[in-house]
Design a protein around this motif. Structure first.
Motif, PDB file in Angstrom:
ATOM      1  N   PHE A  89       0.824  -1.204   0.000  1.00 11.53           N
ATOM      2  CA  PHE A  89       0.000   0.000   0.000  1.00 11.53           C
ATOM      3  C   PHE A  89       0.861   1.258   0.000  1.00 11.53           C
ATOM      4  O   PHE A  89       0.651   2.174  -0.808  1.00 11.53           O
ATOM      5  CB  PHE A  89      -0.918  -0.002   1.224  1.00 11.53           C
ATOM      6  N   TRP A  90       1.838   1.310   0.909  1.00 10.84           N
ATOM      7  CA  TRP A  90       2.662   2.521   1.008  1.00 10.84           C
ATOM      8  C   TRP A  90       3.526   2.712  -0.234  1.00 10.84           C
ATOM      9  O   TRP A  90       3.842   3.839  -0.614  1.00 10.84           O
ATOM     10  CB  TRP A  90       3.522   2.466   2.261  1.00 10.84           C
ATOM     11  N   GLY A  91       3.900   1.596  -0.887  1.00  9.96           N
ATOM     12  CA  GLY A  91       4.649   1.706  -2.134  1.00  9.96           C
ATOM     13  C   GLY A  91       3.823   2.386  -3.212  1.00  9.96           C
ATOM     14  O   GLY A  91       4.300   3.294  -3.912  1.00  9.96           O
ATOM     15  N   ILE A  92       2.563   1.957  -3.338  1.00 12.91           N
ATOM     16  CA  ILE A  92       1.665   2.564  -4.334  1.00 12.91           C
ATOM     17  C   ILE A  92       1.391   4.029  -3.979  1.00 12.91           C
ATOM     18  O   ILE A  92       1.404   4.909  -4.850  1.00 12.91           O
ATOM     19  CB  ILE A  92       0.351   1.761  -4.412  1.00 12.91           C
ATOM     20  N   ALA A  93       1.146   4.284  -2.688  1.00 16.09           N
ATOM     21  CA  ALA A  93       0.885   5.664  -2.253  1.00 16.09           C
ATOM     22  C   ALA A  93       2.077   6.560  -2.536  1.00 16.09           C
ATOM     23  O   ALA A  93       1.925   7.710  -2.960  1.00 16.09           O
ATOM     24  CB  ALA A  93       0.544   5.675  -0.762  1.00 16.09           C
ATOM     25  N   LEU A  94       3.288   6.023  -2.329  1.00 19.83           N
ATOM     26  CA  LEU A  94       4.504   6.808  -2.572  1.00 19.83           C
ATOM     27  C   LEU A  94       4.630   7.170  -4.050  1.00 19.83           C
ATOM     28  O   LEU A  94       5.045   8.287  -4.402  1.00 19.83           O
ATOM     29  CB  LEU A  94       5.733   6.013  -2.113  1.00 19.83           C
ATOM     30  N   VAL A  95       4.264   6.228  -4.935  1.00 12.13           N
ATOM     31  CA  VAL A  95       4.312   6.504  -6.376  1.00 12.13           C
ATOM     32  C   VAL A  95       3.371   7.654  -6.728  1.00 12.13           C
ATOM     33  O   VAL A  95       3.730   8.580  -7.475  1.00 12.13           O
ATOM     34  CB  VAL A  95       3.927   5.235  -7.177  1.00 12.13           C
ATOM     35  N   PHE A  96       2.156   7.625  -6.168  1.00 15.03           N
ATOM     36  CA  PHE A  96       1.181   8.698  -6.438  1.00 15.03           C
ATOM     37  C   PHE A  96       1.689  10.039  -5.926  1.00 15.03           C
ATOM     38  O   PHE A  96       1.606  11.058  -6.620  1.00 15.03           O
ATOM     39  CB  PHE A  96      -0.171   8.370  -5.795  1.00 15.03           C
ATOM     40  N   ILE A  97       2.188  10.052  -4.689  1.00  9.95           N
ATOM     41  CA  ILE A  97       2.657  11.311  -4.092  1.00  9.95           C
ATOM     42  C   ILE A  97       3.855  11.853  -4.866  1.00  9.95           C
ATOM     43  O   ILE A  97       3.936  13.054  -5.162  1.00  9.95           O
ATOM     44  CB  ILE A  97       3.017  11.091  -2.604  1.00  9.95           C
ATOM     45  N   ALA A  98       4.791  10.953  -5.218  1.00 11.39           N
ATOM     46  CA  ALA A  98       5.983  11.382  -5.953  1.00 11.39           C
ATOM     47  C   ALA A  98       5.596  11.920  -7.331  1.00 11.39           C
ATOM     48  O   ALA A  98       6.178  12.911  -7.806  1.00 11.39           O
ATOM     49  CB  ALA A  98       6.951  10.207  -6.092  1.00 11.39           C
TER      50      ALA A  98
END
Length: 492
Positions: A174-183
């Motif tokens: 989850f945090w990996g996907i969220a990090l991609v969106f935020i980045a």
């Protein structure tokens, strides 16, 4: 079998907490839903005129519309993640029955399509498809475009469901996907990439090349299949029991070794981290730390102190407000036990007070990066922090003695109004409206910083007097504790 499942789902909806709320709450929620439907509908219907006025030289508007779809989908995904409810928990009731597990999971996934959040995008898609696309590409293309956009919308729907589920068992994914969106958004904001151009490249072919309809439909089926496989592997009663046992082992040893007050604060933190509704309130609070980006990045709001004050109160006090409005109701399931305990009620309320103070300080620290937009943000957030800690905590403590509605902690907070009464709406006045009016008394004379100082001084006075507020709260609590206990025994 499907007819029986549909019938039971229908009964579940009409026996839900919402339909057992008071008429006041029902009417308010209905008006809120109508407001959102009317707002999205009006925006969708007049989107053609809005874009035509903003891009006067454009010969076609669909490429511009396509450039904004990716931004809408990102916002829609975040909204769905926090607000869209999951019905998967009802699977547990069927696992002991002679019903195919595959059929149950298909039913749950397909049934999830019928919800409020899938209605909102249609208010954009359908007006645009029939008002703009026929004139630019033809009516037949408009129909194909609608089908493609439905695939895009449902892909977002199933992706949000998958992210909510994966967070519970594989947080790293989850945090990996969220990090991609935020980045990605950060790279767009800093000018390294152009998300609007990427969005146009992805979604414009749905109108210019009808064969492109295949990719959103294929993506929707792929995410649906990933959800299906994930649920199939996770849908075991034993596995859920194991997860519940693991969740209950969380401890806060540092606080537990700091006397009765520390032990009570640790118990409050355990309550927050072990239950769905309180955890949702916690995650929502962290999410709303980004709320200021809407205002601090817009020139229209940069000199509007009233809006910035509202944002400051909201961001630094969001968890305090969310959690504090049900301060005692969270413990309604064992409230009778609380009344029989030998510990001091002053420590009971001090633990809650310090927890709210701690949440305000943490939220304030999360808002410090807004100094990038100017020191004004620091001054406003500091004044609102002091006001929240000094005054609003006292308001919430005292108001908690009037709430006698029970709360089931196992249920999520999305569209869950259990425990909500008129007091939760009235309390917005002293929490949000009063400080804004106090600030406006100085702002109208063009003295906004005097208003900030005044609120800060009020907050410091409240902090120094917090023991007095707590004692008054306890006096009121003792007068109403048996009335509240009777109310907590009546579950919705």
């Amino acid at each position: 079998m499907y007819s029986q499942l549909i019938k039971q789902r229908w009964l579940q909806v009409f026996r839900s907490t919402y339909f057992r709320q008071g008429w006041g709450v029902k009417i308010l929620m209905a008006l809120l839903a109508l407001y959102f439907l009317a707002s999205f509908g009006a925006l969708g219907f007049f989107m053609k005129e809005i874009l035509a006025e903003s891009f006067e030289d454009a010969t076609k508007l669909t490429p511009i519309f396509s450039g904004g779809i990716l931004f809408y989908l990102l916002a829609d995904l975040v909204m769905r993640f926090f607000l869209q409810d999951l019905s998967v928990i009802s699977v547990q009731h069927y696992l002991t029955l002679p019903i195919s597990k595959k059929k149950i999971i298909h039913f749950l996934l397909q049934g999830s399509v019928f919800n409020f959040f899938n209605l909102l995008p249609l208010l954009f898609i359908i007006p645009w498809a029939f008002r703009v696309i026929p004139g630019e590409y033809g009516l037949d293309v408009a129909l194909v475009w609608i089908a493609g956009m439905l695939g895009v919308m449902l892909s977002n729907h199933f992706l949000a469901i998958y992210l909510k589920r994966i967070l519970a068992v594989k947080a790293a994914v989850f945090w990996g996907i969220a990090l991609v969106f935020i980045a990605s958004y950060a790279a767009h904001y800093l000018g390294y990439i152009a998300l609007d151009e990427i969005s146009e490249a992805i979604y414009l072919p749905l109108a210019t090349q009808p064969i492109a309809i295949l990719w959103p439909l294929a993506l929707m089926l792929l995410i649906y299949f990933v959800n299906y496989r994930f649920l199939l592997g996770m849908t075991h009663l034993d596995r859920w029991r194991t997860k519940a046992k693991e969740a209950s082992s969380l401890r806060f040893s540092y606080l537990e070794n700091r006397g009765v007050l520390g032990l009570m604060m640790a118990n409050e933190l355990k309550l927050i981290t072990r239950n769905r509704r309180t955890k949702t309130a916690l995650f929502l609070s962290v999410f709303f730390a980004f709320y200021g980006l809407i205002f601090y990045t817009q020139e229209a709001y940069s000199d509007n102190y009233t809006w910035l004050m509202f944002v400051g109160i909201f961001m630094t006090g969001i968890f305090m407000i969310n959690y504090g409005q049900f301060l005692v109701s969270w413990e309604s399931a064992y409230f009778d036990g609380i009344l029989t305990r030998a510990y001091s009620m002053e420590e009971f309320y001090r633990a809650k007070y310090y927890l709210m103070v701690l949440s305000c300080v943490i939220m304030y620290l999360l808002t410090l990066p807004y100094m990038y937009f100017g020191m004004k943000a620091l001054y406003i957030n500091t004044a609102t922090l002091l006001y929240n800690i000094g005054i609003n905590t006292a308001v919430l403590l005292y108001a908690s003695t009037y709430n006698k509605k029970a709360i089931d902690l196992s249920k999520g907070s999305a569209f869950n109004y259990q425990g909500t009464g008129a007091a939760q709406f009235v309390i917005v006045i002293p929490l949000m409206i009063v400080p804004l009016l106090l600030f406006q008394a100085f702002n109208v004379f063009d003295k906004p910083y005097w208003g900030l100082i005044f609120l800060g001084v009020l907050g410091i006075g409240g902090i120094l007097s917090h023991r007095l507020f707590i004692r008054q709260t306890i006096i009121n609590f003792k007068e109403k504790k048996y009335i509240n206990a009777a109310g907590y025994r009546q579950h919705d």
